[in-house]
Design a protein around this motif. Structure first.
Motif, PDB file in Angstrom:
ATOM      1  N   ALA A 339       0.844  -1.206   0.000  1.00  0.00           N
ATOM      2  CA  ALA A 339       0.000   0.000   0.000  1.00  0.00           C
ATOM      3  C   ALA A 339       0.876   1.251   0.000  1.00  0.00           C
ATOM      4  O   ALA A 339       0.616   2.214  -0.731  1.00  0.00           O
ATOM      5  CB  ALA A 339      -0.926  -0.014   1.215  1.00  0.00           C
ATOM      6  N   TRP A 340       1.916   1.228   0.798  1.00  0.00           N
ATOM      7  CA  TRP A 340       2.850   2.362   0.889  1.00  0.00           C
ATOM      8  C   TRP A 340       3.532   2.604  -0.459  1.00  0.00           C
ATOM      9  O   TRP A 340       3.714   3.740  -0.896  1.00  0.00           O
ATOM     10  CB  TRP A 340       3.868   2.073   1.991  1.00  0.00           C
ATOM     11  CG  TRP A 340       4.885   3.131   2.256  1.00  0.00           C
ATOM     12  CD1 TRP A 340       6.236   3.028   2.100  1.00  0.00           C
ATOM     13  CD2 TRP A 340       4.657   4.462   2.747  1.00  0.00           C
ATOM     14  NE1 TRP A 340       6.859   4.192   2.468  1.00  0.00           N
ATOM     15  CE2 TRP A 340       5.909   5.098   2.869  1.00  0.00           C
ATOM     16  CE3 TRP A 340       3.502   5.172   3.086  1.00  0.00           C
ATOM     17  CZ2 TRP A 340       6.053   6.415   3.320  1.00  0.00           C
ATOM     18  CZ3 TRP A 340       3.648   6.485   3.533  1.00  0.00           C
ATOM     19  CH2 TRP A 340       4.907   7.086   3.646  1.00  0.00           C
ATOM     20  N   GLN A 341       3.893   1.540  -1.140  1.00  0.00           N
ATOM     21  CA  GLN A 341       4.492   1.668  -2.475  1.00  0.00           C
ATOM     22  C   GLN A 341       3.537   2.416  -3.403  1.00  0.00           C
ATOM     23  O   GLN A 341       3.933   3.343  -4.110  1.00  0.00           O
ATOM     24  CB  GLN A 341       4.782   0.281  -3.082  1.00  0.00           C
ATOM     25  CG  GLN A 341       5.927  -0.471  -2.458  1.00  0.00           C
ATOM     26  CD  GLN A 341       7.278   0.158  -2.754  1.00  0.00           C
ATOM     27  OE1 GLN A 341       7.861   0.821  -1.904  1.00  0.00           O
ATOM     28  NE2 GLN A 341       7.776  -0.038  -3.958  1.00  0.00           N
ATOM     29  N   LEU A 342       2.267   2.005  -3.418  1.00  0.00           N
ATOM     30  CA  LEU A 342       1.296   2.635  -4.317  1.00  0.00           C
ATOM     31  C   LEU A 342       1.166   4.118  -3.983  1.00  0.00           C
ATOM     32  O   LEU A 342       1.162   4.970  -4.883  1.00  0.00           O
ATOM     33  CB  LEU A 342      -0.070   1.945  -4.206  1.00  0.00           C
ATOM     34  CG  LEU A 342      -1.148   2.572  -5.110  1.00  0.00           C
ATOM     35  CD1 LEU A 342      -0.825   2.356  -6.583  1.00  0.00           C
ATOM     36  CD2 LEU A 342      -2.535   2.018  -4.789  1.00  0.00           C
ATOM     37  N   LEU A 343       1.071   4.439  -2.703  1.00  0.00           N
ATOM     38  CA  LEU A 343       0.897   5.838  -2.293  1.00  0.00           C
ATOM     39  C   LEU A 343       2.105   6.686  -2.692  1.00  0.00           C
ATOM     40  O   LEU A 343       1.985   7.887  -2.899  1.00  0.00           O
ATOM     41  CB  LEU A 343       0.673   5.919  -0.775  1.00  0.00           C
ATOM     42  CG  LEU A 343      -0.654   5.316  -0.311  1.00  0.00           C
ATOM     43  CD1 LEU A 343      -0.675   5.207   1.213  1.00  0.00           C
ATOM     44  CD2 LEU A 343      -1.836   6.151  -0.809  1.00  0.00           C
ATOM     45  N   GLN A 344       3.242   6.056  -2.799  1.00  0.00           N
ATOM     46  CA  GLN A 344       4.447   6.785  -3.215  1.00  0.00           C
ATOM     47  C   GLN A 344       4.655   6.744  -4.724  1.00  0.00           C
ATOM     48  O   GLN A 344       5.682   7.207  -5.222  1.00  0.00           O
ATOM     49  CB  GLN A 344       5.674   6.181  -2.544  1.00  0.00           C
ATOM     50  CG  GLN A 344       5.679   6.391  -1.039  1.00  0.00           C
ATOM     51  CD  GLN A 344       6.999   5.926  -0.479  1.00  0.00           C
ATOM     52  OE1 GLN A 344       7.367   4.773  -0.657  1.00  0.00           O
ATOM     53  NE2 GLN A 344       7.723   6.825   0.163  1.00  0.00           N
ATOM     54  N   GLY A 345       3.707   6.154  -5.430  1.00  0.00           N
ATOM     55  CA  GLY A 345       3.825   6.049  -6.889  1.00  0.00           C
ATOM     56  C   GLY A 345       4.886   5.066  -7.332  1.00  0.00           C
ATOM     57  O   GLY A 345       5.440   5.180  -8.426  1.00  0.00           O
ATOM     58  N   LYS A 346       5.154   4.071  -6.480  1.00  0.00           N
ATOM     59  CA  LYS A 346       6.173   3.073  -6.816  1.00  0.00           C
ATOM     60  C   LYS A 346       5.536   1.717  -7.117  1.00  0.00           C
ATOM     61  O   LYS A 346       4.541   1.351  -6.493  1.00  0.00           O
ATOM     62  CB  LYS A 346       7.147   2.901  -5.646  1.00  0.00           C
ATOM     63  CG  LYS A 346       8.010   4.119  -5.384  1.00  0.00           C
ATOM     64  CD  LYS A 346       8.990   3.796  -4.273  1.00  0.00           C
ATOM     65  CE  LYS A 346       9.850   4.988  -3.916  1.00  0.00           C
ATOM     66  NZ  LYS A 346      10.605   4.744  -2.682  1.00  0.00           N
ATOM     67  N   PRO A 347       6.156   0.969  -8.023  1.00  0.00           N
ATOM     68  CA  PRO A 347       5.585  -0.337  -8.364  1.00  0.00           C
ATOM     69  C   PRO A 347       5.691  -1.343  -7.211  1.00  0.00           C
ATOM     70  O   PRO A 347       6.548  -1.209  -6.336  1.00  0.00           O
ATOM     71  CB  PRO A 347       6.424  -0.806  -9.555  1.00  0.00           C
ATOM     72  CG  PRO A 347       7.663   0.000  -9.521  1.00  0.00           C
ATOM     73  CD  PRO A 347       7.354   1.282  -8.814  1.00  0.00           C
ATOM     74  N   GLY A 348       4.833  -2.352  -7.248  1.00  0.00           N
ATOM     75  CA  GLY A 348       4.843  -3.373  -6.199  1.00  0.00           C
ATOM     76  C   GLY A 348       5.268  -4.739  -6.697  1.00  0.00           C
ATOM     77  O   GLY A 348       5.597  -5.609  -5.901  1.00  0.00           O
ATOM     78  N   ASN A 349       5.250  -4.929  -8.020  1.00  0.00           N
ATOM     79  CA  ASN A 349       5.581  -6.267  -8.539  1.00  0.00           C
ATOM     80  C   ASN A 349       7.020  -6.333  -9.033  1.00  0.00           C
ATOM     81  O   ASN A 349       7.645  -5.316  -9.300  1.00  0.00           O
ATOM     82  CB  ASN A 349       4.626  -6.643  -9.679  1.00  0.00           C
ATOM     83  CG  ASN A 349       4.775  -5.716 -10.879  1.00  0.00           C
ATOM     84  OD1 ASN A 349       5.235  -4.580 -10.749  1.00  0.00           O
ATOM     85  ND2 ASN A 349       4.398  -6.197 -12.045  1.00  0.00           N
ATOM     86  N   LEU A 350       7.518  -7.538  -9.142  1.00  0.00           N
ATOM     87  CA  LEU A 350       8.812  -7.781  -9.785  1.00  0.00           C
ATOM     88  C   LEU A 350       8.527  -8.626 -11.026  1.00  0.00           C
ATOM     89  O   LEU A 350       8.140  -9.792 -10.899  1.00  0.00           O
ATOM     90  CB  LEU A 350       9.752  -8.544  -8.844  1.00  0.00           C
ATOM     91  CG  LEU A 350      10.230  -7.818  -7.587  1.00  0.00           C
ATOM     92  CD1 LEU A 350      11.050  -8.762  -6.707  1.00  0.00           C
ATOM     93  CD2 LEU A 350      11.060  -6.586  -7.958  1.00  0.00           C
ATOM     94  N   PRO A 351       8.702  -8.064 -12.223  1.00  0.00           N
ATOM     95  CA  PRO A 351       8.377  -8.821 -13.446  1.00  0.00           C
ATOM     96  C   PRO A 351       9.135 -10.142 -13.541  1.00  0.00           C
ATOM     97  O   PRO A 351       8.608 -11.118 -14.080  1.00  0.00           O
ATOM     98  CB  PRO A 351       8.784  -7.867 -14.567  1.00  0.00           C
ATOM     99  CG  PRO A 351       8.760  -6.508 -13.951  1.00  0.00           C
ATOM    100  CD  PRO A 351       9.110  -6.684 -12.507  1.00  0.00           C
ATOM    101  N   GLU A 352      10.372 -10.194 -12.991  1.00  0.00           N
ATOM    102  CA  GLU A 352      11.143 -11.454 -13.043  1.00  0.00           C
ATOM    103  C   GLU A 352      10.443 -12.532 -12.220  1.00  0.00           C
ATOM    104  O   GLU A 352      10.625 -13.730 -12.473  1.00  0.00           O
ATOM    105  CB  GLU A 352      12.550 -11.278 -12.449  1.00  0.00           C
ATOM    106  CG  GLU A 352      13.364 -10.100 -12.953  1.00  0.00           C
ATOM    107  CD  GLU A 352      12.922  -8.768 -12.337  1.00  0.00           C
ATOM    108  OE1 GLU A 352      12.552  -8.738 -11.149  1.00  0.00           O
ATOM    109  OE2 GLU A 352      12.935  -7.752 -13.073  1.00  0.00           O
TER     110      GLU A 352
END
Ligand SMILES: Nc1ncnc2c1ncn2[C@@H]1O[C@H](COP(=O)(O)OP(=O)(O)O)[C@@H](O)[C@H]1O
Ligand SMILES: [Mg+2]
Length: 368
Positions: A339-352
């Motif tokens: 949730a914190w990642q989203l609020l900071q505009g940062k991705p949450g997944n790792l495509p690898e």
């Protein structure tokens, strides 16, 4: 905008045991670890568990049943939130957001969807806090598995610049994260964690789970049955991959029994299945790591932990408590982090890890 750095993470996993809740402060996150201010565990009543389990199968009037259970879940989540706030003595207004996983009832990324029951609007209404949920759909929309999502958090929290580590979460399903200096973070769902162990003991001993692994630890492993279980095609599918009750369930187990096995020996064999499916995957993909840190409810299963250490004699096996994050709260903190990642505009997944076409912002915001 609410400037608070306090986030609540709510995790209710495939074990269907209940809700893990953690109130986490991310104020110093760029310099040190997020700080846990309060934790709460709220078990599901047996009836709720049974009704959620029933929704994993096609059945009568599923849409109505799912909608009713979603509301009931939102009430459970809201009560977990209240317990955290009371424990930390803070008000709802001081919390920036809730990151809520929801309760998975179907996970079929190969058909383009995963379904977590939740009523985020009701949870926002009941708690007075913004709710972020639906973390998995966007990754699936981008061609990924939508799971596992915790490796990005593991990589961020369990810095591994000096050692070759695996973080292993043993929930209903077991999933691992591989951390090695100079190597991209990877990870996948290995297969069943506690799910079959829980199902089998419930059927034979009328208990929700095998406390400390005592029952399974008193049985004798059945090598033929273990071989038949390990022949499940999932175990040799290359990553990215994820699984759920769709692949590993009581009907599958029963289809491989001869009918003459003592129930306690089947339990011992299921412990061996969880362990071997994990250690075979580790050895095949990553060789011999220096360290393996376990989190999730399976960390309490002593026979499981002992067998893991036996199968990996050259690896240090411990729980994530050693690294400063108690095994019981890793997943709840991970969903606060997402949730914190989203609020900071940062991705949450790792495509690898998930196989998505790229990194994505994960989650949907339901403002108060
Ligand atoms: N004291 C214990 N002894 C043995 N197993 C335990 C114990 N506590 C929890 N567990 C196991 O952990 C499971 C819950 O783990 P959890 O990490 O919450 O999984 P999930 O994320 O799938 O909900 C329980 O269903 C049970 O199998
Ligand atoms: Mg759980």
């Amino acid at each position: 905008m609410n400037p608070s750095t306090l986030i609540i993470g709510l995790m209710s996993g495939t074990s269907l045991d209940g809700v893990d809740a953690a109130l986490v402060d991310f104020s110093a996150a760029s310099h040190s670890h997020p700080h846990i201010l309060a934790t709460a565990y709220r078990p599901y009543p047996m009836r709720l568990r049974d009704e959620l389990l029933a929704l994993h199968q096609p059945g009568h009037d599923e849409l109505h049943r799912a909608a009713m259970l979603s509301q009931e879940l939102a009430h459970h989540y809201a009560e977990s939130v209240s317990a955290l706030l009371a424990q930390a003595n803070i008000s709802a207004q001081q919390v920036r957001a809730i990151g809520c996983h929801g309760q998975t009832v179907r996970h079929v990324p190969q058909q383009g969807y995963t379904l977590q029951l939740n009523q985020p609007a009701l949870l926002a209404e009941l708690s007075g806090i913004d709710v972020i949920d639906d973390f998995r759909s966007r990754d699936i929309a981008a061609g990924g598995q939508g799971a596992p999502l915790v490796p990005a958090f593991h990589a961020d929290f369990f810095d591994s610049s000096h050692s070759h580590r695996i973080i292993l979460n043993i929930g209903g399903i077991a999933n691992l994260t591989h951390l090695q200096p100079g190597t991209p973070v990877s990870g996948f769902d290995c297969g069943p964690g506690n799910m079959l162990l829980d199902a089998w003991i419930q059927q034979h001993q009328q208990q929700a789970y095998d406390k400390e692994g005592a029952w399974g630890g008193s049985g004798t492993r059945l090598p033929d049955l273990l071989d038949r279980l390990l022949a499940h095609p999932y175990f040799v599918v290359p990553a990215p991959k994820s699984c759920g009750r769709e692949q590993f369930n009581l009907s599958w187990l029963k289809s491989l029994l001869r009918g003459t096995e003592a129930p306690v020996d089947v339990q011992a064999t299921l412990v061996a299945l969880t362990v071997r499916s994990i250690t075979d995957a580790i050895q095949r993909e990553y060789g011999v790591p220096d360290e393996l840190y376990v989190c999730g409810g399976g960390a309490h299963n002593k026979s499981l932990m002992a067998r893991l250490a036996d199968e990996l004699p050259d690896t240090r096996v411990a729980t994530t408590d050693t690294l400063g994050l108690p095994a019981d709260w890793v997943e709840a903190v991970a969903f606060a982090w997402l949730a914190w990642q989203l609020l900071q505009g940062k991705p949450g997944n790792l495509p690898e890890v998930t196989g998505a076409r790229g990194t994505r912002l994960l989650g949907a915001i339901h403002p108060v």
